[in-house]
Design a protein around this motif. Structure first.
Motif, PDB file in Angstrom:
ATOM      1  N   SER A   1       0.857  -1.194   0.000  1.00  0.00           N
ATOM      2  CA  SER A   1       0.000   0.000   0.000  1.00  0.00           C
ATOM      3  C   SER A   1       0.886   1.236   0.000  1.00  0.00           C
ATOM      4  O   SER A   1       2.096   1.140   0.183  1.00  0.00           O
ATOM      5  N   ALA A   2       0.250   2.374  -0.103  1.00  0.00           N
ATOM      6  CA  ALA A   2       0.965   3.645  -0.023  1.00  0.00           C
ATOM      7  C   ALA A   2       1.490   3.859   1.395  1.00  0.00           C
ATOM      8  O   ALA A   2       0.904   3.385   2.363  1.00  0.00           O
TER       9      ALA A   2
ATOM     10  N   THR B   1      -2.313   8.258   1.117  1.00  0.00           N
ATOM     11  CA  THR B   1      -3.548   8.353   0.321  1.00  0.00           C
ATOM     12  C   THR B   1      -4.451   9.458   0.857  1.00  0.00           C
ATOM     13  O   THR B   1      -4.997  10.261   0.086  1.00  0.00           O
TER      14      THR B   1
ATOM     15  N   GLU C   1       1.060   4.076  -4.148  1.00  0.00           N
ATOM     16  CA  GLU C   1       1.531   2.681  -4.119  1.00  0.00           C
ATOM     17  C   GLU C   1       2.791   2.519  -4.968  1.00  0.00           C
ATOM     18  O   GLU C   1       3.638   1.675  -4.678  1.00  0.00           O
TER      19      GLU C   1
ATOM     20  N   PHE D   1      -4.073  -1.923  -4.939  1.00  0.00           N
ATOM     21  CA  PHE D   1      -5.195  -0.968  -5.010  1.00  0.00           C
ATOM     22  C   PHE D   1      -5.439  -0.415  -6.410  1.00  0.00           C
ATOM     23  O   PHE D   1      -6.392   0.296  -6.630  1.00  0.00           O
TER      24      PHE D   1
ATOM     25  N   ARG E   1     -10.948   2.475  -1.242  1.00  0.00           N
ATOM     26  CA  ARG E   1     -10.064   2.550  -0.081  1.00  0.00           C
ATOM     27  C   ARG E   1      -9.836   1.154   0.504  1.00  0.00           C
ATOM     28  O   ARG E   1     -10.757   0.357   0.596  1.00  0.00           O
ATOM     29  N   GLY E   2      -8.597   0.906   0.870  1.00  0.00           N
ATOM     30  CA  GLY E   2      -8.263  -0.400   1.436  1.00  0.00           C
ATOM     31  C   GLY E   2      -8.106  -1.492   0.386  1.00  0.00           C
ATOM     32  O   GLY E   2      -7.967  -2.669   0.713  1.00  0.00           O
ATOM     33  N   GLY E   3      -8.092  -1.102  -0.887  1.00  0.00           N
ATOM     34  CA  GLY E   3      -8.132  -2.082  -1.975  1.00  0.00           C
ATOM     35  C   GLY E   3      -6.902  -2.957  -2.141  1.00  0.00           C
ATOM     36  O   GLY E   3      -6.960  -3.965  -2.854  1.00  0.00           O
ATOM     37  N   SER E   4      -5.797  -2.608  -1.488  1.00  0.00           N
ATOM     38  CA  SER E   4      -4.592  -3.436  -1.648  1.00  0.00           C
ATOM     39  C   SER E   4      -4.785  -4.860  -1.143  1.00  0.00           C
ATOM     40  O   SER E   4      -4.187  -5.798  -1.671  1.00  0.00           O
ATOM     41  N   ASP E   5      -5.617  -5.020  -0.137  1.00  0.00           N
ATOM     42  CA  ASP E   5      -5.907  -6.377   0.352  1.00  0.00           C
ATOM     43  C   ASP E   5      -6.484  -7.210  -0.794  1.00  0.00           C
ATOM     44  O   ASP E   5      -6.149  -8.383  -0.962  1.00  0.00           O
TER      45      ASP E   5
HETATM   46  N1  ASP Z   1      -3.614   3.219  -0.170  1.00  0.00           N
HETATM   47  C1  ASP Z   1      -4.992   2.866  -0.337  1.00  0.00           C
HETATM   48  C2  ASP Z   1      -5.804   3.373   0.832  1.00  0.00           C
HETATM   49  O1  ASP Z   1      -5.274   3.991   1.728  1.00  0.00           O
HETATM   50  C3  ASP Z   1      -5.180   1.399  -0.538  1.00  0.00           C
HETATM   51  C4  ASP Z   1      -4.835   0.542   0.649  1.00  0.00           C
HETATM   52  O2  ASP Z   1      -4.222   0.989   1.613  1.00  0.00           O
HETATM   53  O3  ASP Z   1      -5.157  -0.628   0.621  1.00  0.00           O
HETATM   54  O4  ASP Z   1      -6.981   3.179   0.867  1.00  0.00           O
END
Ligand code: ASP
Ligand code: MG
Length: 428
Positions: A41-42, A47, A74, A136, A151-155
């Motif tokens: 992730s970033a 982000t 990222e 992400f 948001r949170g898409g790296s998972d």
């Molecule tokens: N950097 C993105 C976010 O903060 C994706 C991630 O962290 O998964 O939402």
């Protein structure tokens, strides 16, 4: 030899020290004889900072440019991590989402994966490299543009790669030791869960537990990818999220066959409540209203219909939706007001949602009673209620949410004496 996908969240790579620690972790996994694919992730709150920055420049940034901007976060971490590993004498190469074959639809900001063809990642691994992929983000083959997956898409990137590469496990590294019975930032007596079924994890994620992206859990369940959620700051075993078949295998002799009744309490502050007041009480009106909302691409969560304060033959329809989708939905509703014939719209973003989740709930009478009694004793007023077979959710005033989470966690006997460790991150 195993193939392990490791995903490191923003708080694990928030500075040079963090990146070095993550690099060591990856190299240890490689040295133990595994192939490793990494998703990052970033860094830290990058982000959010990029979003804030855009907000200072324009009220209405084009979605395409927003994705160009956010996907840069990222790319910074993947390159920095690759050069750190390279500098330490191991082979590493980074790939953007599109280079890694993450193909999505063209919906900016919440793109969905349509295909994953990670040939370059596979080749790199076969040549002995650690492949590092930017989380992400993807690319739409229709528009040829960079997209982001929410948001949170790296998972979700990590699980999708794990499925496409047929990895043995997808490890999600974060700033706590695993999935807890409640957010340890709010409930210091929360306990780590050792194993949890995908079904329960799905409800927890859907109810606002930010530890795993909802879509990641859905994806892992569909493709049978075992997830191991653990800390990059410690060597502790984390939480295993197991697709149901594996669930059975995991049960050792002497272990209780029945799941605990409750697996945890989740909360969510990211939603707002909309009430459409004075809707004519005739068939078809709810469909019209939700048609308008669907047209605005909003994801509705809870829905309640009541006898209206506006008088006889009228109803009020309330629902919750993500705050970020509020403006578009309200605009669409206002445009439809005279056609649908309702009287007014109320909007409240000072609300919070609390959910109690557990697969044992479906066969245990008295859970609801205990739940509402605990809220009552904590002085929490309940605004909306919804349930599934393994979940009860309520909407309360935002100010009361933390108290409510602690009260419910305690009444179901989830508190422990050991204080949960939060290694980093702001929970932002
Ligand atoms: N950097 C993105 C976010 O903060 C994706 C991630 O962290 O998964 O939402
Ligand atoms: Mg994250």
């Amino acid at each position: 030899m195993s193939l392990i996908v490791q995903k490191f969240g923003g708080s694990s790579v928030s500075d040079a020290e963090g990146i070095k620690r993550v690099a060591r972790r990856i190299m240890d996994t490689k040295a133990a004889g595994n192939d490793v694919v990494v998703v990052v992730s970033a860094m830290g709150d990058t982000t959010d900072e990029l979003l804030d920055l855009a907000g200072q420049l324009t009220d209405d940034p084009p979605a395409r440019e927003m994705d160009m901007l956010l996907s840069a976060g990222e790319r910074m971490s993947m390159a920095l991590l690759a050069m750190t590993i390279d500098g330490a004498g191991e082979k590493a190469v980074s790939f953007t989402g599109s280079q890694a074959g993450m193909m999505t639809d063209a919906v900016h900001g919440k793109a969905r994966i349509i295909d994953v063809s990670p040939q370059r990642v596979r080749q790199a691994v076969d040549r002995g490299y650690v492949a590092i992929v930017a989380g992400f983000q993807g690319m739409s083959p229709d528009s040829n543009d960079v997209t982001t997956m929410g948001r949170g898409g790296s998972d979700t990137t990590a699980v999708a790669l794990a499925a496409a590469l047929n990895a043995d496990v997808c490890e999600i590294y974060t700033d706590v030791d695993g999935v807890y019975t409640a957010d340890p930032r709010i409930v210091s007596a929360a306990q780590k869960i050792d194993t949890i079924s995908s079904e329960e994890m799905l409800e927890l994620a859907a109810s606002g537990a930010k530890i795993l992206h909802l879509r990641c859990v859905e994806y892992a369940r569909r493709f049978g990818v075992p997830l191991h959620v653990r800390s990059s700051f410690s060597e502790h075993e984390g939480t295993w999220v197991l697709p149901s078949e594996d669930d059975k295998i995991k049960i050792q002799e002497g272990e209780p066959l029945e799941q605990p009744i409750i697996s945890g309490v989740a909360h969510d502050r990211s939603e707002a409540k909309v009430t459409v007041v004075g809707v004519p009480d005739v068939p078809g009106k709810a469909a019209e209203i939700f048609g308008v909302i669907a047209g605005a691409h909003s994801n509705i969560d809870m829905i309640v219909q009541n006898v209206s304060t506006a008088g006889k033959d009228k109803t009020d329809i309330s629902f919750t939706l993500p705050i970020v989708e509020g403006k578009e939905a309200l605009d669409a509703l206002r445009d439809a007001q005279s056609r649908v014939g309702f009287e007014a719209i109320e909007y409240d973003d000072q609300v919070g949602k609390l959910s109690l989740i557990g697969a044992g709930m479906r066969s245990n009478p008295g859970v609801s009673y205990k739940f509402f009694q605990a809220l009552h004793e904590a002085g929490v007023n309940v605004d909306m209620i919804s349930t599934s077979e393994i979940r009860i959710s309520v909407v309360t005033h935002a100010d009361k949410l933390d108290d409510a989470v602690r009260a419910v966690h305690a009444v179901f006997g989830l508190d422990t004496d050991v204080e949960a460790t939060v290694y980093g991150g702001t929970g932002r």
